[in-house]
Design an enzyme around this catalytic site. Structure first.
Site, short mmCIF file in Angstrom:
data_model
loop_
_atom_site.label_atom_id
_atom_site.label_comp_id
_atom_site.label_asym_id
_atom_site.label_seq_id
_atom_site.Cartn_x
_atom_site.Cartn_y
_atom_site.Cartn_z
N GLN A 1 3.20 -52.19 9.34
CA GLN A 1 3.48 -51.81 10.35
C GLN A 1 3.87 -52.89 11.48
O GLN A 1 3.58 -52.66 12.61
CB GLN A 1 2.70 -50.77 11.04
N ASP B 1 6.55 -54.38 12.48
CA ASP B 1 7.41 -54.13 13.87
C ASP B 1 6.77 -53.12 14.59
O ASP B 1 7.14 -52.92 15.64
CB ASP B 1 8.84 -53.58 13.24
N TYR B 2 6.17 -51.87 13.77
CA TYR B 2 5.63 -50.74 14.71
C TYR B 2 4.76 -51.34 15.46
O TYR B 2 4.64 -50.96 16.94
CB TYR B 2 5.44 -49.64 13.94
N SER B 3 3.78 -51.90 15.11
CA SER B 3 2.45 -52.65 15.73
C SER B 3 2.92 -53.28 16.91
O SER B 3 2.47 -53.20 18.17
CB SER B 3 1.56 -53.29 14.83
N SER C 1 5.70 -53.19 18.41
CA SER C 1 6.44 -52.56 19.20
C SER C 1 5.37 -51.63 20.43
O SER C 1 5.76 -51.36 21.47
CB SER C 1 7.47 -51.52 19.01
#
Length: 275
Positions: free
Chosen positions: A151, A153-155, A157
């Site tokens: 994650q 990119d997700y984390s 963001s």
């Protein structure tokens, strides 16, 4: 601290409101007497939620909006008019290791999960500040409290989303604007966004039910809370950073945090899926 915003008679706008948690928030706010505005990239989904609310005797409108497009956001905001509660809910996840992630998917994640916060909030914040009331809600994530494998990119963001809320709160306080901010950091929610995610011993955290999370978020808006972490024990994870890095990694492995995504099969977002 600014007061909470009562939902009866208020206008609540939710981005990504056509499905998942956004849909539940829209339906729940309508049941509490709000006029609900649903923004979603998919017009059919947004209109479907609107029709659910209208069929139940509520008040709602739906707009197809790409929240990463500043001009589209400003045009939609002008059409929408004043908003008392803004829920920045739209979000996507790619769920890939950094070396395996598609460039377009990474860019999409950062645009939807971070940049859109600025465009949408800026479109309505001046009106709230001028009226001396309102609430801005940022749906972050437990992944915004501690980084998780698969994650990146997700984390990143969601860390940014948490920081956006914190800085916005400080800015509003410094300028004495009576606008409340609420950041929501839930563990995985059973919305289909994280299909295949598993927990393992000894973490023993259940996948959260979207209707339960929506109820708690709406309660928090009305009570004036500024932070909501679900389940509450997730608040302990960032505290592990006071330990040496090796000990932190060891405990994260014991808790199983970095293994939850091993079997992830969820979607990367509507646009990526269509392309």
């Amino acid at each position: 601290m600014a007061e909470g915003t009562g939902l009866s008679g208020a206008t609540l706008l939710v981005t990504g409101g056509g499905s998942g948690l956004g849909r539940r928030l829209a339906l729940g706010a309508a049941q509490r007497g709000s006029r609900v505005v649903i923004w979603d990239l998919d017009a059919v989904r947004a209109e479907g939620v609107r029709d659910e609310i209208l069929a139940a005797g509520g008040d709602a409108e739906a707009l197809a909006v790409d929240v990463t497009d500043r001009d589209a956001v400003n045009a939609a905001a002008a059409s929408t008019g004043h908003v008392d509660v803004l829920v920045n809910n739209a979000g996507v996840v790619s769920g890939n290791h950094l070396l395996e992630a598609d460039d377009a998917a990474i860019e999409r994640t950062l645009k939807v999960n971070v940049l859109a916060l600025y465009w949408v909030t800026r479109a309505f914040l001046a009106g709230m500040a001028g009226r001396g009331r309102g609430t801005v809600v940022t749906i972050a994530s437990a992944a915004g409290l501690v980084g998780v494998a698969r994650q990146t990119d997700y984390s990143a963001s969601k860390f940014a989303a948490f920081g956006f809320n914190e800085s916005l709160r400080a800015e509003l306080r410094a300028n004495r604007h009576e606008v409340n901010t609420l950041v929501v950091c839930p563990y995985y929610i059973d919305t289909g966004m994280f299909e295949g995610v598993r927990t393992r011993w000894p973490l023993l955290l259940p996948i959260l039910r979207e209707e339960d999370v929506a109820t708690k978020v709406l309660d928090a808006i009305e009570s004036g809370r500024q932070q909501l972490v679900l389940p509450p024990m997730v608040k302990l994870l960032p505290a592990l950073r006071v330990l040496p890095v090796g000990a932190f990694d060891w405990l994260m492995d014991i808790f199983g945090v970095n293994r939850t995504m091993d079997h992830f099969t969820g979607r990367a977002g509507d646009r990526a899926a269509k392309e």
